[in-house]
Write an enzyme that holds these catalytic residues in place. Sequence first.
Site, PDB file in Angstrom:
ATOM      1  CE  LYS A 187       8.276   2.520  -6.676  1.00 24.89           C
ATOM      2  NZ  LYS A 187       7.596   1.821  -5.581  1.00 24.89           N
TER       3      LYS A 187
ATOM      4  N   GLY B 281       0.783  -1.238   0.000  1.00 29.03           N
ATOM      5  CA  GLY B 281       0.000   0.000   0.000  1.00 29.03           C
ATOM      6  C   GLY B 281       0.808   1.277   0.000  1.00 29.03           C
TER       7      GLY B 281
END
Length: 229
Positions: free
Chosen positions: A37, A14
């Site tokens: 990211k 998650g």
Amino acid sequence: MAKIAVCAIDTDIGKSVVTGLLARFLKTGGATVTTMKPVQTGCLGKPEDILMHRRIMESDWDQWDEQGLTCPYCFPFPGSPHLAARLADTAIDPQRLDRAMEELQAHHRWLVVEGAGGLLVPLGEELTWLEYLRGRRIPVILVTSPRLGSINHTQLSLEAIRARGVHLAGLVYNLHGDHPKEIVLDSLRVFRRALGQYGFPEKVILLPDTRESQSTNWGPLLEDIEGEG
């Protein structure tokens, strides 16, 4: 200019959702915020995690995304970052990640960074994700869940964070999925106790499962959770 890393006890726990929700919360408070990211594996085209962040934030794909600053490394092989990089005939350069972070922070008040996999996932032969964060003094939010195995993985993660002197900003308890009430409540009790034992604040943020198909009646269960402390 502030940054924080969203990490997890394992993969598929998650992190992307928590990263997007945190960025959305900061955005609604009036701050300029973006997500990052550093390494996405199994990546064909635009990085899926960044796209998820933008959907949750209700933001468009922007110039920083287009320049590759929000995802400096995007590898097609779905494996550990160091392996995916090697199979792509390259290596992850920590300084490239540093430069991308610096550029993003020059234009945003907040930078929320999503990790890849768990804390000790290797970026290279001699550098793990947690060691990278420790060297940059980036605080960590740890995402966990009630699924089987999470007690062991969570306590090992807390031990690794403490051993390296990394600041733990909070623990997110992701309740997505069908979990027995007994496990949900007991795991929460164990996590709160572990936070205290490792010298961290005993604060846990609950992330309920909001799927329409979710059969759990969250009202009474959340009351029980609050009753646990």
